[in-house]
Design an enzyme around this catalytic site. Structure first.
Site, mmCIF file in Angstrom:
data_model
loop_
_atom_site.group_PDB
_atom_site.id
_atom_site.type_symbol
_atom_site.label_atom_id
_atom_site.label_comp_id
_atom_site.label_asym_id
_atom_site.label_seq_id
_atom_site.Cartn_x
_atom_site.Cartn_y
_atom_site.Cartn_z
ATOM 1 N N ALA A 108 0.858 -1.191 0.000
ATOM 2 C CA ALA A 108 0.000 0.000 0.000
ATOM 3 C C ALA A 108 0.890 1.235 0.000
ATOM 4 C CB ALA A 108 -0.878 -0.010 1.246
ATOM 5 N N GLU A 128 -0.426 -9.462 -1.079
ATOM 6 C CA GLU A 128 -1.839 -9.821 -0.887
ATOM 7 C C GLU A 128 -2.551 -9.973 -2.236
ATOM 8 O OE1 GLU A 128 -2.684 -6.613 1.873
ATOM 9 O OE2 GLU A 128 -2.946 -8.086 3.482
ATOM 10 N N GLU A 182 4.419 -5.419 7.373
ATOM 11 C CA GLU A 182 3.699 -4.327 8.033
ATOM 12 C C GLU A 182 4.096 -4.147 9.494
ATOM 13 O OE1 GLU A 182 2.400 -6.333 5.800
ATOM 14 O OE2 GLU A 182 0.882 -5.327 4.590
ATOM 15 N N GLY A 220 0.508 -5.179 0.585
ATOM 16 C CA GLY A 220 -0.620 -5.272 -0.354
ATOM 17 C C GLY A 220 -0.248 -5.891 -1.687
HETATM 18 N N1 COA Z 1 4.575 3.169 -0.243
HETATM 19 C C1 COA Z 1 5.011 4.349 -0.726
HETATM 20 N N2 COA Z 1 6.204 4.524 -1.307
HETATM 21 C C2 COA Z 1 6.995 3.442 -1.413
HETATM 22 C C3 COA Z 1 6.621 2.184 -0.946
HETATM 23 C C4 COA Z 1 5.342 2.063 -0.333
HETATM 24 N N3 COA Z 1 4.871 0.906 0.123
HETATM 25 N N4 COA Z 1 7.622 1.308 -1.172
HETATM 26 C C5 COA Z 1 8.596 2.008 -1.793
HETATM 27 N N5 COA Z 1 8.214 3.297 -1.928
HETATM 28 C C6 COA Z 1 8.968 4.387 -2.559
HETATM 29 C C7 COA Z 1 10.091 4.879 -1.675
HETATM 30 O O1 COA Z 1 9.614 5.784 -0.713
HETATM 31 C C8 COA Z 1 10.997 5.523 -2.706
HETATM 32 O O2 COA Z 1 10.450 6.773 -3.054
HETATM 33 P P1 COA Z 1 11.439 8.066 -3.211
HETATM 34 O O3 COA Z 1 12.443 7.682 -4.259
HETATM 35 O O4 COA Z 1 10.521 9.161 -3.649
HETATM 36 O O5 COA Z 1 12.052 8.245 -1.881
HETATM 37 C C9 COA Z 1 10.839 4.607 -3.911
HETATM 38 O O6 COA Z 1 9.613 3.915 -3.724
HETATM 39 C C10 COA Z 1 11.951 3.576 -4.023
HETATM 40 O O7 COA Z 1 11.994 2.859 -2.809
HETATM 41 P P2 COA Z 1 13.316 2.693 -1.918
HETATM 42 O O8 COA Z 1 12.910 2.419 -0.512
HETATM 43 O O9 COA Z 1 14.239 3.858 -2.138
HETATM 44 O O10 COA Z 1 13.953 1.395 -2.597
HETATM 45 P P3 COA Z 1 14.921 0.350 -1.906
HETATM 46 O O11 COA Z 1 15.413 -0.521 -2.996
HETATM 47 O O12 COA Z 1 15.915 1.016 -1.049
HETATM 48 O O13 COA Z 1 13.963 -0.527 -0.934
HETATM 49 C C11 COA Z 1 11.963 -1.762 -0.340
HETATM 50 C C12 COA Z 1 12.942 -1.309 -1.467
HETATM 51 C C13 COA Z 1 10.801 -2.469 -1.009
HETATM 52 C C14 COA Z 1 12.686 -2.722 0.603
HETATM 53 C C15 COA Z 1 11.500 -0.519 0.446
HETATM 54 O O14 COA Z 1 11.025 0.451 -0.479
HETATM 55 C C16 COA Z 1 10.382 -0.796 1.400
HETATM 56 O O15 COA Z 1 10.596 -1.343 2.467
HETATM 57 N N6 COA Z 1 9.114 -0.411 1.056
HETATM 58 C C17 COA Z 1 7.974 -0.537 1.930
HETATM 59 C C18 COA Z 1 7.491 -1.954 1.983
HETATM 60 C C19 COA Z 1 6.315 -2.083 2.944
HETATM 61 O O16 COA Z 1 6.427 -1.822 4.126
HETATM 62 N N7 COA Z 1 5.155 -2.488 2.408
HETATM 63 C C20 COA Z 1 3.959 -2.626 3.157
HETATM 64 C C21 COA Z 1 3.201 -1.348 3.152
HETATM 65 S S1 COA Z 1 1.801 -1.348 4.241
#
Ligand code: COA
Length: 259
Positions: free
Chosen positions: A65, A113, A133, A110
């Site tokens: 999400a 999911e 999460e 999500g």
């Molecule tokens: N919601 C909003 N933005 C997200 C996102 C999410 N779930 N997942 C990634 N992004 C965005 C980041 O904020 C970043 O944006 P920016 O460049 O404007 O700062 C961009 O996507 C790239 O992500 P980044 O974190 O820089 O990549 P990474 O390779 O370092 O890490 C992940 C990848 C997937 C490990 C990391 O993005 C992450 O942990 N995301 C959240 C996952 C999560 O908690 N999902 C459940 C949500 S309820």
């Protein structure tokens, strides 16, 4: 630019691609609205018989999400957002045509999911699947906890949830969650192969067996067995049921019409 791409690479197959690469295809409200419209289109078009879902690029299927939408929300707005996501997932699970998730990278929260609502999952060697999460102080809300228990059992679910483990594609394949694993550049071809195999199965049988799996996974065994018989009898008296039997005995390919 569209947040969702809709392609028809081959007869009978639609590919819906999440297209928000700069945010790893995070599921924002506008993206989910377009996703829902793409499902409407795939459902309404009788020429579409199998749907493949994937994410653009090779980094993410969907990283969950859109967390940016979580900040400072009133309780009701937060719950509405969650319920909207849950509704889409329920719809996807009950979608009248078979669905295949081609997981090309991160499928987190999500994103995972959504994959769990598909009938089949294929993964790339770079896939990472998880429900992280808990790291945000939250828990999943789109059906992930419950669908995962039903799919992989209690202990794998506990490991994924309680340690925020990002499961590699290879492990997902070993555990039977993923039907196939491929190098990233071969992933779509692998998904298309599964879709092509589905296209050889009679359309009514596909729909009915999909329903049997969904309902049977939750029903008591006697209820599910009764449903199985009911489905078979219905298919037996269908034109396609009779055609399939005749074609086999005549040593020719069946000409299924979906009725
Ligand atoms: N919601 C909003 N933005 C997200 C996102 C999410 N779930 N997942 C990634 N992004 C965005 C980041 O904020 C970043 O944006 P920016 O460049 O404007 O700062 C961009 O996507 C790239 O992500 P980044 O974190 O820089 O990549 P990474 O390779 O370092 O890490 C992940 C990848 C997937 C490990 C990391 O993005 C992450 O942990 N995301 C959240 C996952 C999560 O908690 N999902 C459940 C949500 S309820």
């Amino acid at each position: 630019m569209s947040l969702i791409l809709f392609d028809r690479p081959e007869d009978g197959i639609a590919v819906i691609t999440l297209n928000r690469p700069e945010k790893l295809n995070a599921l924002s409200t506008p993206l989910l609205a377009e996703f829902s419209a793409a499902l409407d289109r795939a459902e309404a078009d009788p020429a579409v018989r199998v749907v493949i879902l994937t994410g653009v690029g090779d980094k993410a299927f969907a990283a969950g999400a859109d967390i940016a939408e979580y900040r400072g929300r009133r309780e009701k707005a937060f719950m509405d957002f969650q319920l909207a996501g849950r509704k889409i997932n329920d719809r996807l699970e009950a979608f009248p045509k078979p669905t295949i998730a081609a997981v090309n990278g991160y499928a987190l929260g999500g994103g995972f999911e959504i994959a769990l609502c598909c009938d089949m999952i294929v993964v790339s060697t770079t896939a990472r699947l998880g429900l992280p999460e808990g790291l945000l102080g939250l828990s999943p809300g789109g059906g992930g906890t419950q669908r995962l228990i039903r799919s992989l059992g209690r202990h794998v679910t506990a490991e994924l949830l309680l340690t925020a483990w990002r499961m590699k594609g290879e492990r997902a394949h070993q555990l039977g969650l993923a039907a196939a694993i491929a190098e990233p550049e071969k992933l779509m071809e692998t998904a298309l192969d599964k879709a092509r195999a589905m296209l050889k199965v009679a359309p009514l049988a596909l729909t009915e067996m999909k329903r049997l799996i969904r309902i049977g996974a939750d029903a008591a065994l006697p209820t599910a067995l009764a449903l199985e018989q009911e489905v078979l009898f219905r298919l037996y008296v269908s034109n396609d049921g009779q055609e399939g039997i005749e074609a086999f005995l005549d040593k020719r390919s069946p000409n299924f019409k979906g009725a």
